[in-house]
Design an enzyme around this catalytic site. Sequence first.
Site, PDB file in Angstrom:
ATOM      1  N   GLY A 216      13.951  87.676  -0.354  1.00 19.49           N
ATOM      2  CA  GLY A 216      13.732  88.895  -0.055  1.00 19.49           C
ATOM      3  C   GLY A 216      14.578  89.778  -0.669  1.00 19.49           C
ATOM      4  O   GLY A 216      15.026  89.772  -2.011  1.00 19.49           O
ATOM      5  N   SER A 217      14.964  90.891  -0.130  1.00 18.50           N
ATOM      6  CA  SER A 217      15.823  91.981  -0.995  1.00 18.50           C
ATOM      7  C   SER A 217      17.162  91.661  -1.256  1.00 18.50           C
ATOM      8  O   SER A 217      17.775  92.640  -2.131  1.00 18.50           O
ATOM      9  CB  SER A 217      15.845  93.206   0.102  1.00 18.50           C
ATOM     10  OG  SER A 217      14.551  93.932   0.271  1.00 18.50           O
ATOM     11  N   VAL A 218      17.833  90.589  -0.902  1.00 18.21           N
ATOM     12  CA  VAL A 218      19.176  90.361  -1.343  1.00 18.21           C
ATOM     13  C   VAL A 218      19.046  89.922  -2.836  1.00 18.21           C
ATOM     14  O   VAL A 218      19.916  90.007  -3.494  1.00 18.21           O
ATOM     15  CB  VAL A 218      19.476  89.292  -0.478  1.00 18.21           C
ATOM     16  CG1 VAL A 218      19.831  89.769   0.899  1.00 18.21           C
ATOM     17  CG2 VAL A 218      18.965  88.109  -0.444  1.00 18.21           C
ATOM     18  N   LYS A 220      17.814  91.561  -4.907  1.00 15.36           N
ATOM     19  CA  LYS A 220      17.866  92.816  -5.891  1.00 15.36           C
ATOM     20  C   LYS A 220      19.007  93.125  -6.518  1.00 15.36           C
ATOM     21  O   LYS A 220      19.141  93.762  -7.358  1.00 15.36           O
ATOM     22  CB  LYS A 220      17.367  94.167  -4.990  1.00 15.36           C
ATOM     23  CG  LYS A 220      15.803  94.164  -4.479  1.00 15.36           C
ATOM     24  CD  LYS A 220      15.758  95.216  -3.121  1.00 15.36           C
ATOM     25  CE  LYS A 220      14.066  95.166  -2.995  1.00 15.36           C
ATOM     26  NZ  LYS A 220      13.968  96.139  -1.863  1.00 15.36           N
TER      27      LYS A 220
END
Length: 488
Positions: A216-218, A220
């Site tokens: 997920g967003s980690v 990014k």
Amino acid sequence: MNKPLRRVAIFCGLLVLALLLRDNWLQFVRADELNAHPKNRRVQIERYSNERGNIIVDGKPITGSVDSEDEYYKFKRTYVDGPMWAPVTGFASQAYDATQIEKIEDGILTGNDDRLFFDRTLAMFTGEQKKGGDVVTTLNGAAQKAAFKGLGNNTGAVVAIEPSTGKILAMASTPSYDPSSFAGYSGKDEKAWVALDKDKTKPKLNRAIREIYPPGSVFKVVTAAAALEAGKVSDIDAATDTPEGWKIPLSTQPMKNHSGGCANASLNEALRVSCNSVFAKLGDDVGVEKMNEMAEKFGFNAEQFTPVRSAASVYDKKADRGGNALSSIGQFNTATTPLQMAMVTAAIANDGKLMKPYMIDQLRAPNLDVIKQNEPEEMSQPVSPENAQKLQAMMENVVAKGTGGKADLNMDGVKVGGKTGTAQHGEKNAKRPYAWFISYAKTDQGSPVAVAVIVEDAEGVGREDISGGGLAAPIAKAVMKAVLKSRG
């Protein structure tokens, strides 16, 4: 000699020759293989005929040996706080072999390693009981306790690393198990083993290194690193050319954001509020080849050895433009271990230099002489120091003003950088999401700790309340605090 007798004599001679050949083949060619064969009971009996050496944390043993009162197996393995340390030690069982450090360093722990030949020979002359050597770990007991306690009854994992050296400070996985419960050869041990084998929560699985999850967003932060290194972004506070309804390549679907203010948001702001559109577009701008190159510099697409083997994290190098855009925000086929995300965080905290993670500091003989001393080893330089410091500024902004506030230590002279993530998974994202948090603490002397936390399933928490900032960040905070306090 008549013809029939001659034939019998020749046949018997051939049988004797075959027997000699077979005997020599077994004794000299296959001897080592047969001696080490897991079904050779003599190997197991010999393994537990003497006290095993210990696995050491903070100068103290977290293992032991007791008289097992068995006709064949003289000593049985014991563990201090077994469930807390099981993801590190593995188990050593009279009936079910051994795993992890107990297996990898079995030669040292049993005293059978060739490097302990002098100790064995000396014991023969002095009449002393043969003893195993010790395995001294890099682990921090306070950090491990904070990680295990923080996970509690949730399903998840924590990995903490010292960025400047690569030393693993904590490795926790829940639910866990007590290796002492099946260390022997009794019916009780068998019952405990069977129960563990049938447990649907998979307590024997070390989720910190053997399970891969959508990040997920980690993820990014990896995309941000790729964009900076590729020159797609130089000023992290400059507006990006990203419309709110940016469409996924090869699709008519716009990328959805879960927060406002993402239209043309700067890289710094996009990380703070976790804009999908900005990072998906950046991943597309960088391209699959450069995105994959950056991911692999951090350790993706390869197994890691600590020395315990970790599953390979995945970045799809053959993804089309749409798949690459989704991969860039930690979706599509991107999958990672908690260890891998701790490595990413540690490299950023260490000004872009990734040190090889390791968990064993020393191997010691029974007389405490050091047989082997492991030293820090540089693995790669995924990001330049200048760009690493930009990433640090962005991650510190996430904690100071964004979704990672619950990880702030509020300690003088300590800055905390982090990134939250809530990873959807399952068909049509129907399963409960995973809560991620990655972070580091930094002082004037550098960063002493980087942490990755995943909460796979949280007890008593509704789907709508699952978030990296709410569930995982407090655990990371506790681990970082424990490391800083232990250093005085």
